[in-house]
Design a protein around this motif. Structure first.
Motif, mmCIF file in Angstrom:
data_model
loop_
_atom_site.group_PDB
_atom_site.id
_atom_site.type_symbol
_atom_site.label_atom_id
_atom_site.label_comp_id
_atom_site.label_asym_id
_atom_site.label_seq_id
_atom_site.Cartn_x
_atom_site.Cartn_y
_atom_site.Cartn_z
ATOM 1 N N ARG A 198 0.944 -1.093 -0.042
ATOM 2 C CA ARG A 198 -0.163 0.018 0.169
ATOM 3 C C ARG A 198 0.824 1.330 -0.028
ATOM 4 N N LYS A 199 1.758 1.253 0.949
ATOM 5 C CA LYS A 199 2.738 2.413 0.855
ATOM 6 C C LYS A 199 3.327 2.572 -0.583
ATOM 7 N N GLU A 236 0.906 4.143 -2.925
ATOM 8 C CA GLU A 236 0.841 5.583 -2.552
ATOM 9 C C GLU A 236 1.948 6.369 -2.926
ATOM 10 N N ILE A 271 -5.621 -2.010 -1.693
ATOM 11 C CA ILE A 271 -4.841 -0.909 -2.633
ATOM 12 C C ILE A 271 -5.794 -0.275 -3.640
ATOM 13 N N ASP A 289 -8.245 2.102 -3.107
ATOM 14 C CA ASP A 289 -8.602 3.497 -2.944
ATOM 15 C C ASP A 289 -7.285 4.070 -3.420
ATOM 16 N N VAL A 290 -6.157 3.496 -3.025
ATOM 17 C CA VAL A 290 -4.858 4.523 -3.345
ATOM 18 C C VAL A 290 -4.522 4.170 -4.768
ATOM 19 N N LYS A 329 -6.625 6.619 -6.522
ATOM 20 C CA LYS A 329 -6.152 8.124 -6.116
ATOM 21 C C LYS A 329 -5.129 8.411 -7.103
ATOM 22 N N ILE A 330 -4.124 7.505 -7.359
ATOM 23 C CA ILE A 330 -3.072 7.916 -8.114
ATOM 24 C C ILE A 330 -3.379 7.643 -9.947
#
Lengths: 202, 202, 202, 202
Positions: free
Chosen positions: C129-130, C133, C162, C164-165, C168-169
């Motif tokens: 996840r990191k 992001e 993952i 949602d992230v 977002k990207i």
């Protein structure tokens, strides 16, 4: 039910055949010409008409004239002094292929299932006993069964059934030797077989 | 070459291991902690330091003090009258598992390949001959090899090599018995095994 | 415990190795010369010293100087727009062998067992996840897992972690296509694969 | 030749059946009662009388009244816009089991062997071409063959045979999608399948 499904169901009952292969058998037949189908059909319809259970050893055999006994039982060249008791017709064939036995056979018609209460209903124990009683020339009775639990169980049942009559006529009861089978590697051989192989060393 | 590839190559030479499994072994090691890796590493480095070839039977054994012979060869409870000749250490273990033999062993160090011209270079035939010559108490020598062509070939070579010295000391040479192995079904048994099972009937 | 038994125990823990083969490995080592044993021993002792977990994809790699990332992660020739998530190092190798992917990898460190309550403790979901992001250039994230229940379960867990992230990207999440694998015969292909093969026809 | 041997020979020609199993089939029949043998015999003799090759798709079907087409070809509920070309009747069944296709079928009658010079004599290429020419409503033709060399070869031959007529009626030609089949593990998947799985990712 249509003939295709009917035949598929019959093929499913053939030994070792699952639903897919049963179906493949039907397609195989559908691709044959009518003459071949007629030949197969006649062979199946007639197979028992021409086949008789031998009055001597109880195996199936093809009747040519009106003989009551199979070619082995009616042969003059085989010893009357030895009787080999086997479970099935196919065991007779294994033995004959080995060309190592020239006595008489008796086909039990199966092995005795381990939990079976009435072995007499399952295999021909009564017929066997009668045969031994009526065979004063017998010197040896070989019980030739599989080297697995069902075979061992059958061995014990058969031996108990005929022990007294065998003694009366003076025939000893034996069984097949144990040891390394062809191709056996010692490293992968179970302890029981190794014990037998050592006991039977020569 | 880096250590991963180097180690993968070593593992590929392990018996029965292909490239994929060799690699999996390396990943397995990479997931171990450093302590475990140190232990495995030391065990491998030291394995031969603590292991000696027995001066009696030639198998590997762990040295505890400074003994020259393995626990079987130095045991007082085993018969000196019987010698069993086997191909490999693992055959000794098979035999010991069966608990059916309490004599001495001799490990040839392999089977003799069928086309081999110099069996003496391949297995310990000269050492065996010397041992037999020096063992006047021997009454029986059992050549216990696999029941396959390489085993038969080894049997013949070994027998020829020691026949005269065995006779001189009065020891007979035997081999493992043949017949049905545990679980064998007559229908699927080869003719040679059936012949042996009939010959060894009891 | 002596070194032979100790080593046998270690080998038994190797993936896919039973007690017999573990013992055979030990005999194999006993037949090696001291030099070879030293080499294997050193390789095992040193294997982790020279191996590092890649700071990018988390797979193991051989450190040459003091690099933090594996050769794939530090390559300039591979796309930064695609990330493939796989369970294990060996999956990276399968992919690289196919030469069909030139993006980045992320190794989860395993599949998520179906009944597992805390997948974050089992595989690197938080690390993944990191990474997502912090990767604004990503356009696609391929979750490449086995086509079996554990793989499906892992797919769902990873996607949920993952989704949602990734949104977002602006990266879409995909997974490997399903259909006939090389060599597949229609007659023996399961219905699910046929459905997939029909849906993905081209 | 007697009926037992005759029947054994017929069974040996059944797909996947060796001499031992053929013989076991005969013993199985010998143990059936006469009524059952009559039923099997009649089913085999009559199987083609009641079976017709469908005038639409060329697969076998059971005639009930005097219909010329099988139940699929005469169904009003199936799309006329899609035609799936398969090698054998059993492929139709695989497809129907998956319940993922509701168009029409065409059975080639086999795959084209790779070295075959006259594929038209081996499979129904001419009949297929005529069918496509006479089907102006077709929008898609799916060539659904095994994912192996013989399948690929058949795919190419069929495509070449109908490309122009398909174009004339405005139907596109497709084939089954490739990728991971159910249960596939990435580590053990061949590179071609991985390539296809990546290309078909979704």
């Amino acid at each position: 039910m249509d003939l295709i499904h009917e035949l598929t169901e019959y093929f499913r009952k053939f030994p070792g055949i699952g639903p897919k292969q049963a179906q493949r058998f039907v397609y195989h037949l559908l691709r044959q010409d009518t003459y071949t189908l007629q030949k197969i059909s006649s062979a199946i319809a007639g197979i028992k008409k021409n086949v008789r259970t031998c009055a001597g050893c109880f195996r199936f055999f093809m009747v040519r004239q009106d003989e009551k006994k199979c070619s082995i039982c009616s042969s003059k060249n085989r010893s009357q002094a030895t009787l080999m008791i086997v479970a099935n017709d196919s065991d007779v064939e294994s033995m004959e292929r080995s060309a190592a036995f020239d006595g008489q056979y008796f086909v039990l018609g199966g092995l005795v299932p381990i939990l079976n209460k009435n072995p007499e209903e399952k295999v021909r124990l009564n017929e066997l006993r009668k045969l031994v009683e009526a065979s004063p020339d017998l010197r040896e009775i070989i019980i030739a069964v599989n080297a697995n639990p069902e075979g061992e169980h059958t061995l014990n049942i058969v031996r108990a059934k005929i022990a007294d009559v065998a003694e009366k006529i003076g025939a000893k009861i034996t069984t097949l030797g144990r040891g390394l089978s062809t191709g056996a590697e010692i490293e992968y051989t179970d302890s029981e077989t190794i014990k037998n192989a050592l006991r039977n060393r020569f």
